[in-house]
Write an enzyme that holds these catalytic residues in place. Sequence first.
Site, PDB file in Angstrom:
ATOM      1  N   HIS A   1       0.827  -1.200   0.056  1.00 29.46           N
ATOM      2  CA  HIS A   1       0.094  -0.066   0.035  1.00 29.46           C
ATOM      3  C   HIS A   1       0.996   1.223   0.089  1.00 29.46           C
ATOM      4  O   HIS A   1       2.046   1.117   0.251  1.00 29.46           O
ATOM      5  CB  HIS A   1      -0.859   0.131   1.316  1.00 29.46           C
ATOM      6  CG  HIS A   1      -0.294   0.341   2.504  1.00 29.46           C
ATOM      7  ND1 HIS A   1       0.471  -0.928   3.251  1.00 29.46           N
ATOM      8  CD2 HIS A   1       0.246   1.323   3.480  1.00 29.46           C
ATOM      9  CE1 HIS A   1       1.174  -0.172   4.179  1.00 29.46           C
ATOM     10  NE2 HIS A   1       1.022   1.077   4.426  1.00 29.46           N
TER      11      HIS A   1
ATOM     12  N   HIS B   1       5.668   5.682  -1.873  1.00 26.45           N
ATOM     13  CA  HIS B   1       6.232   4.630  -2.296  1.00 26.45           C
ATOM     14  C   HIS B   1       5.502   3.258  -1.752  1.00 26.45           C
ATOM     15  O   HIS B   1       4.681   3.613  -0.923  1.00 26.45           O
ATOM     16  CB  HIS B   1       7.660   4.657  -1.422  1.00 26.45           C
ATOM     17  CG  HIS B   1       7.425   4.613  -0.053  1.00 26.45           C
ATOM     18  ND1 HIS B   1       7.448   5.905   0.475  1.00 26.45           N
ATOM     19  CD2 HIS B   1       7.705   3.490   0.979  1.00 26.45           C
ATOM     20  CE1 HIS B   1       7.541   5.425   1.946  1.00 26.45           C
ATOM     21  NE2 HIS B   1       7.673   4.290   2.162  1.00 26.45           N
TER      22      HIS B   1
END
Length: 188
Positions: free
Chosen positions: A40, A126
Amino acid sequence: MRLFLAITLPDPLKHAIYTATEPLRNAAPAIRWVASEQLHITLKFLGDVPEDGLPPIQSVLTRVASASAAFRMEIGGIGAFPNLRRPRVVWVGVTESGVLTQLQEQLETAIAPLGFPREARPFHPHLTLGRVSPEVPAEQLRSSERAASGIEYKDTMLVGSAELMLSRLSPKGARYEVLSSAPLKGGS
């Protein structure tokens, strides 16, 4: 409850990223690698929140998400914090037109009055692949750095929602669960 706000990925994309980054896991098995279903993008870590704190958080998430348009982002490129030579966190990068950063900033601003201080570090979107402890052998770190240079994975995804996530800590690592999802304008 340990909570955070995030962008989740569709399962086929999680699987593709996990498959593409297999050389990293093979090169450095001592790194604590994140399971594919846990991938995620964290927008805001909230920490421990009492159960009665959920409704105001969900309200902020819904309000900010509904005012933000769905957008495309590109996923690709292996990196690490602080760097691949001395990694603490190994990640896959995220590139987009600035809409993701704007969404994160709006959430950061809107959630602050609920008692969640603004993050001091700049937002660097990220997907965390693994966490590196000091016990990981230097040889494995060098191998993972070489493996990272050979991974040329790129993909795109449409971001149509933002999620309120629950993090459950265990000896095997954190497990995440979507508590609620807030659609973006034009998203699902």
